[in-house]
Design a protein around this motif. Sequence first.
Motif, short mmCIF file in Angstrom:
data_model
loop_
_atom_site.label_atom_id
_atom_site.label_comp_id
_atom_site.label_asym_id
_atom_site.label_seq_id
_atom_site.Cartn_x
_atom_site.Cartn_y
_atom_site.Cartn_z
N ALA A 1 117.33 159.14 -56.50
CA ALA A 1 117.22 160.48 -57.09
C ALA A 1 116.05 160.55 -58.07
O ALA A 1 115.50 161.62 -58.30
CB ALA A 1 118.51 160.86 -57.78
N LYS A 2 115.71 159.40 -58.65
CA LYS A 2 114.61 159.34 -59.60
C LYS A 2 113.36 158.69 -59.01
O LYS A 2 112.38 158.50 -59.73
CB LYS A 2 115.04 158.55 -60.84
N ASN A 3 113.42 158.33 -57.73
CA ASN A 3 112.29 157.63 -57.09
C ASN A 3 111.85 156.43 -57.93
O ASN A 3 110.64 156.20 -58.11
CB ASN A 3 111.10 158.58 -56.89
N THR A 4 112.81 155.68 -58.39
CA THR A 4 112.52 154.58 -59.31
C THR A 4 113.24 153.32 -58.88
O THR A 4 114.40 153.38 -58.46
CB THR A 4 112.91 154.95 -60.74
N ALA A 5 112.53 152.21 -58.97
CA ALA A 5 113.13 150.91 -58.75
C ALA A 5 113.10 150.13 -60.05
O ALA A 5 112.27 150.38 -60.93
CB ALA A 5 112.36 150.14 -57.67
N TYR A 6 114.02 149.17 -60.16
CA TYR A 6 114.14 148.39 -61.38
C TYR A 6 114.18 146.90 -61.03
O TYR A 6 114.59 146.51 -59.94
CB TYR A 6 115.41 148.76 -62.13
N LEU A 7 113.75 146.10 -62.00
CA LEU A 7 113.89 144.66 -61.87
C LEU A 7 114.44 144.15 -63.19
O LEU A 7 113.73 144.12 -64.20
CB LEU A 7 112.56 143.99 -61.55
N GLN A 8 115.72 143.82 -63.20
CA GLN A 8 116.36 143.25 -64.37
C GLN A 8 116.10 141.75 -64.37
O GLN A 8 116.48 141.07 -63.42
CB GLN A 8 117.86 143.54 -64.37
N MET A 9 115.47 141.26 -65.42
CA MET A 9 115.11 139.86 -65.49
C MET A 9 115.83 139.22 -66.67
O MET A 9 115.58 139.59 -67.82
CB MET A 9 113.59 139.72 -65.66
N ASN A 10 116.71 138.30 -66.36
CA ASN A 10 117.48 137.59 -67.38
C ASN A 10 117.07 136.12 -67.43
O ASN A 10 116.48 135.60 -66.48
CB ASN A 10 118.97 137.70 -67.10
N SER A 11 117.42 135.46 -68.51
CA SER A 11 117.13 134.03 -68.67
C SER A 11 115.68 133.72 -68.32
O SER A 11 115.39 132.79 -67.56
CB SER A 11 118.08 133.21 -67.79
N LEU A 12 114.79 134.48 -68.89
CA LEU A 12 113.37 134.32 -68.56
C LEU A 12 112.85 132.96 -68.98
O LEU A 12 113.28 132.39 -69.99
CB LEU A 12 112.56 135.43 -69.23
N LYS A 13 111.92 132.44 -68.18
CA LYS A 13 111.32 131.14 -68.41
C LYS A 13 109.81 131.32 -68.57
O LYS A 13 109.24 132.27 -68.05
CB LYS A 13 111.59 130.22 -67.21
N PRO A 14 109.15 130.39 -69.21
CA PRO A 14 107.68 130.48 -69.33
C PRO A 14 106.99 130.61 -67.98
O PRO A 14 105.97 131.30 -67.87
CB PRO A 14 107.32 129.18 -70.04
N GLU A 15 107.54 129.98 -66.96
CA GLU A 15 106.93 130.07 -65.63
C GLU A 15 107.09 131.43 -64.98
O GLU A 15 106.52 131.69 -63.91
CB GLU A 15 107.47 128.98 -64.70
N ASP A 16 107.83 132.33 -65.60
CA ASP A 16 107.92 133.72 -65.12
C ASP A 16 106.75 134.56 -65.62
O ASP A 16 106.60 135.71 -65.22
CB ASP A 16 109.23 134.36 -65.57
N THR A 17 105.93 134.00 -66.48
CA THR A 17 104.78 134.72 -67.01
C THR A 17 103.83 135.10 -65.88
O THR A 17 103.39 134.25 -65.11
CB THR A 17 104.03 133.86 -68.05
N ALA A 18 103.54 136.39 -65.78
CA ALA A 18 102.69 136.90 -64.70
C ALA A 18 102.51 138.41 -64.88
O ALA A 18 103.19 139.03 -65.70
CB ALA A 18 103.32 136.61 -63.34
N VAL A 19 101.62 138.96 -64.08
CA VAL A 19 101.57 140.41 -63.91
C VAL A 19 102.50 140.76 -62.77
O VAL A 19 102.42 140.18 -61.69
CB VAL A 19 100.13 140.89 -63.59
N TYR A 20 103.39 141.68 -63.04
CA TYR A 20 104.39 142.09 -62.04
C TYR A 20 103.98 143.42 -61.42
O TYR A 20 103.67 144.38 -62.14
CB TYR A 20 105.76 142.20 -62.70
N TYR A 21 104.00 143.45 -60.09
CA TYR A 21 103.61 144.63 -59.34
C TYR A 21 104.79 145.13 -58.50
O TYR A 21 105.54 144.33 -57.93
CB TYR A 21 102.48 144.29 -58.37
N CYS A 22 104.93 146.44 -58.41
CA CYS A 22 105.87 146.98 -57.46
C CYS A 22 105.09 147.54 -56.27
O CYS A 22 103.90 147.86 -56.39
CB CYS A 22 106.78 148.03 -58.07
N ALA A 23 105.76 147.64 -55.16
CA ALA A 23 105.14 148.10 -53.94
C ALA A 23 106.17 148.81 -53.09
O ALA A 23 107.37 148.52 -53.19
CB ALA A 23 104.54 146.92 -53.17
N VAL A 24 105.70 149.75 -52.26
CA VAL A 24 106.59 150.45 -51.35
C VAL A 24 106.03 150.35 -49.94
O VAL A 24 104.83 150.18 -49.75
CB VAL A 24 106.79 151.93 -51.74
N ARG A 25 106.90 150.45 -48.98
CA ARG A 25 106.48 150.46 -47.58
C ARG A 25 107.19 151.58 -46.87
O ARG A 25 108.31 151.95 -47.19
CB ARG A 25 106.74 149.11 -46.94
#
Length: 123
Positions: free
Chosen positions: A75-99
């Motif tokens: 309804a909001k044309n929105t996606a989410y990514l809940q990220m818990n217990s983050l680690k240093p190796e999760d450091t990055a630029v995060y991109y969303c994409a649609v197909r």
Amino acid sequence: QVQLVESGGGLVQAGDSLRLSCAASGRTFGRYGMGWFRQAPGKEREFVAAISWTGATTYYADSVKGRFTISRDNAKNTAYLQMNSLKPEDTAVYYCAVRNSVVARPTDEYDYWGQGTQVTVSS
């Protein structure tokens, strides 16, 4: 043309949580799958998570399984990514994409990409 805008990134400490959002706008085609990817400095872009149009089917990279959760609000044309217990190796630029398909899998081709949001996890 479809525009995707990611938000919610930031600088956090290891063990913290973040929630990324991806808002789609423009000429959104009917039903579409969505995915999240990330790219760390000096590394290739990698798959993180994907979700089908209905939300019934999701996929996760092994490295985030059990810690990250992908969801969507059509309804909001929105996606989410809940990220818990983050680690240093999760450091990055995060991109969303649609197909332009109701399904979205790790190796699928995606039609539109956002500009990315930076996530930095300090130890």
